[in-house]
Motif scaffolding. Sequence first.
Motif: not given
Length: 313
Positions: A277-284
Motif C-alpha cells: 500500500e505504497v502511496i507516497t515515496i519514499p516509504t520504508s
Amino acid sequence: MTYVFFYYGVFVLKAERNVMDVIFNSFIYGLVIWKLSYGIVHPNVVLENPLTLLYFNGGVVGLVLAAIFIVVYTYWQLKKQHIPFAVYIRSVTPIYFGYWIVFSVVKGSEFPGNHFIWLQAVVAVVFFIVSSRIKTTRKLWQLLVSFHILVFIFPSISDMTKETTSQQSSSNIGIDVGEIAPDFELMTLKGEKMKLSQFRGKKVVLNFWASWCPPCRAEMPEMQQFYEQYGQHVAIVAVNLTNKEKNHQAVETFINEKGVSFDIMLDEQGIVSKTYEVITIPTSYIIDEQGVIRSKHVGPLSYDAMKRVMLSE
C-alpha cells in the motif's frame, strides 16, 4: 497556523503586538536554524546534494542549536524592549500548547491507528483552553510541567501497547506494525532473483523508491552511507517502482551516479508496492530479524534517522 495563533494572542489574549512578534520571530528563526543545521552536521553531503537541506535536519544537534538561539534571542528582546517576563509567559504558554495541538493532529493523520497521539492532541486542547484563562505565572509553570509529564507518559504506554500487540499478532502476515511482512520475489538490477525472506536473521530496511523522486534522490546517498557502515548487520532491500520509471536505463544510471552498492529490486508490475500500500515515496518499513514489521516511515530517512531507528528497534 502561525498567523492564526498570532492574532489569537493579539485579540483573545490581549497581548501586545511586540510580545507576539518576539514569540513568532524566535520560533521562525529557530525553525530555520533547525533545518539548516543539517549543513553544519553534514557539510560535505550538502555540498554534493543541496536537496538534502529540504528533506533532512540536524537532529538533536539542530534542536539544541535552535533552542539555544531561541533562549538567547528571547532574553535579548525582552531586555531590549523592557517586556516583563511574566507578560511573556502569559502569552507564550497558550501558543506553545497550540502548536502541540497542530503537531499532534499532523502526526495523528500520518498514523490514524495510534490513539495515543490523538489523546495527546485532546490533552493539548484542554491545556490550551485552561492556559488561555490563567493569569498567574506560577500556575502557568505548573501547567507546563504537568503537560510534559503527560507527554512523556503517553509514548511509554504506547510502546508497551505496541509490544503487547506485536506479541499477539506476530503470527499474522500483513503490513501493520507487529505483523510479519509479506514475502515476495523480484528480479534485481543485476538480473538475479531475490526474496525478502532470505534476509531473515537480519534487521531490514524495506525501502520503496523511484529515480525521478526528489526526496528519494536525496535519501539514497544517506542509505548508501548507512549500508557501508552497518551493512554486515543490517540489510537494505530497495524496491524500485519500475512500473513508474521511463525504463531500466534510468534506474541504472541513477544507481551508478550515486555509487549505490546494495541490491536494487525491480517491481516491474507494481505488485509489491500495491501489496504494501505504497502511496507516497519514499516509504520504508523497518523489519526485525524474525520478519516482523516494527515501524513504518513515510518520507526520506537520513543517515542519522536510520541509525537511530535501526539500532534502537
